[in-house]
Write an enzyme that holds these catalytic residues in place. Structure first.
Site, PDB file in Angstrom:
ATOM      1  N   SER A 149       4.048  -4.428  -6.210  1.00 56.49           N
ATOM      2  CA  SER A 149       3.911  -5.235  -5.000  1.00 56.49           C
ATOM      3  C   SER A 149       2.581  -4.910  -4.348  1.00 56.49           C
ATOM      4  O   SER A 149       2.042  -3.799  -4.506  1.00 56.49           O
ATOM      5  CB  SER A 149       5.045  -4.921  -4.023  1.00 56.49           C
ATOM      6  OG  SER A 149       4.793  -5.456  -2.730  1.00 56.49           O
TER       7      SER A 149
ATOM      8  N   TYR B 160       8.578   2.325   0.701  1.00 58.55           N
ATOM      9  CA  TYR B 160       8.505   1.207  -0.243  1.00 58.55           C
ATOM     10  C   TYR B 160       7.143   1.182  -0.923  1.00 58.55           C
ATOM     11  O   TYR B 160       7.047   1.050  -2.155  1.00 58.55           O
ATOM     12  CB  TYR B 160       8.761  -0.111   0.485  1.00 58.55           C
ATOM     13  CG  TYR B 160       8.747  -1.318  -0.422  1.00 58.55           C
ATOM     14  CD1 TYR B 160       9.702  -1.474  -1.426  1.00 58.55           C
ATOM     15  CD2 TYR B 160       7.772  -2.305  -0.292  1.00 58.55           C
ATOM     16  CE1 TYR B 160       9.693  -2.587  -2.269  1.00 58.55           C
ATOM     17  CE2 TYR B 160       7.758  -3.422  -1.123  1.00 58.55           C
ATOM     18  CZ  TYR B 160       8.720  -3.558  -2.103  1.00 58.55           C
ATOM     19  OH  TYR B 160       8.713  -4.652  -2.938  1.00 58.55           O
TER      20      TYR B 160
END
Length: 314
Positions: free
Chosen positions: A161, A187
Site C-alpha cells: 500500500s 499499518y
C-alpha cells in the site's frame, strides 16, 4: 531487459483485472489467493480463473468462500475453484493450510489484510496488523516454498500500500510494546514489511525459480476499511487531492495484482514495486506515489526475514 530497466506495460490505473489477463493462458497452473472471498481478492481470483487457473480461495470464513467460488464459476465457467480455511493471525491455521497443500503452486497472492485497526494482539503478544499482514503471509510462503519451487517460475504477489510511506519497519519496537500504539503507523509498518518481503524472497529463492513483487492496488472501497470512519476516509481523499476519480472499482483495484501475478513482462523479475499497472519509481517529496527507499533496502529486507524467522520460532 536489464536488472535496472523499469517494467513498462500497456495498462493504466483505469485497466481492469480482466483486461490485464486477456490473452494469457493459465491452464494447468494453480493459484492461491488469500482473502479471496471479497474485495479485490475475489476479483483477482476471478481473473485468474478466467485465464484457466485452478484457484484456491484461502479465507477466514469458508461459507463466504464457497459463495465466492460459486460466483466465480458462474461468471467464468471454471469449476476448479477451491476453498480452504486460513486465518493469517493464527499460526496453527497457517500450518494447517500448508499441511493440506499437495503438489506445485504457481501463483501465491498474499492479498488478505487488516487496516488501521484498534490495538489488538495475538495470543503471542504480536501486534495484530504486523502479525496478519506480514507474519502470516511470511509463514505461509515459507511453508509453501517447496510447492513454489516445484512449479518452475512461480510468483508470490505481495499486496502492499502507499501507506508504507507512513513508516519503516521499526525493528527496535515492532510490536508497540514501548511506543504508543498508532493504528496508521502500525499499518504502514506492516505494508513496508510486504515490500521488504518481496525483495528478500526474490534474493533467496530466485535460484528456485521463485520471484516476488509488491504492489499498491489503489484506493478501493472494500471491507478493508471497516475500522475507518467515513469522516476519516473523506479526509484521506481530500489530502490526496482525490475527487470522484480517487476510488477505483474492485475490478480496477485487482488489476495490478493480476499483472504482477501473470504478465510475461515480469518473467524472472522480482523485488520491485508496482502501482497503476506500472513499475513505480522512488517516492518524491510531497507525493503519495512510488516507494520509500527504506522499503527496498536490501539490508532491512534481510534483517526482516531473520527477525520473522526468529519470531515464528519463539
Amino acid at each position: 531487459m536489464t536488472a535496472s530497466t523499469p517494467v513498462s506495460t500497456p495498462f493504466s490505473r483505469e485497466s481492469t483485472a480482466m483486461e490485464v489477463v486477456r490473452g494469457i493462458d493459465l491452464t494447468g497452473r494453480r493459484a492461491v489467493v488469500t482473502g479471496g472471498a471479497s474485495g479485490i481478492g475475489v476479483e483477482t481470483a476471478r481473473a485468474l480463473a478466467a485465464a484457466g487457473a485452478e484457484v484456491t480461495l484461502a479465507v477466514r470464513n469458508p461459507d463466504a468462500g464457497q459463495r465466492a467460488a460459486a460466483d466465480i464459476t458462474d461468471t467464468t465457467g471454471n469449476d476448479r475453484i477451491l476453498v480452504a480455511p486460513l486465518d493469517l493471525a493464527d499460526q496453527s491455521s497457517v500450518a494447517g493450510f500448508v499441511r493440506t497443500w499437495d503438489g506445485p503452486l504457481h501463483i501465491l497472492v498474499d492479498n488478505a489484510g487488516i487496516m488501521a485497526s484498534p490495538e489488538m494482539r495475538t495470543p503471542q503478544g504480536w501486534e495484530m496488523q504486523f502479525a496478519t499482514n506480514h507474519l502470516g503471509h511470511f509463514a505461509l510462503a515459507a511453508g509453501l516454498h517447496r510447492a513454489l519451487a516445484a512449479a518452475g517460475g512461480a510468483r508470490v504477489v505481495s499486496v502492499s500500500s502507499a501507506a508504507h510511506l507512513r513508516s519503516p519497519v521499526v525493528f527496535d519496537d515492532i510490536h508497540f510494546t514501548r511506543r504508543p500504539y498508532d493504528p496508521w503507523e502500525a499499518y504502514g509498518q506492516s505494508k513496508t514489511a510486504n515490500v521488504l518481503f518481496a525483495v528478500e524472497l526474490t534474493r533467496r529463492w530466485a535460484d528456485d525459480g521463485v520471484t516476488s513483487n509488491a504492489l499498491m492496488p489503489g484506493a478501493i472501497r472494500t471491507n478493508l476499511q471497516r475500522y475507518i470512519s467515513e469522516e476519516e476516509l473523506n479526509r484521506m481523499r481530500a489530502q490526496s487531492g482525490g475527487g470522484a476519480a480517487y476510488w477505483k472499482s474492485t475490478e480496477q483495484g485487482a488489476a495490478t495484482s493480476v499483472l504482477v501475478a501473470t504478465s510475461p513482462l515480469l518473467d524472472g523479475i522480482g523485488g520491485r514495486y508496482f502501482e497503476d499497472c506500472q513499475e513505480a519509481g522512488p517516492n518524491q517529496p510531497g507525493t503519495r506515489t512510488g516507494y520509500a527507499p527504506y522499503a527496498r533496502d536490501p539490508e532491512a529486507a534481510e534483517r526482516l526475514w531473520t527477525v520473522s524467522e526468529e519470531t515464528l520460532r519463539a
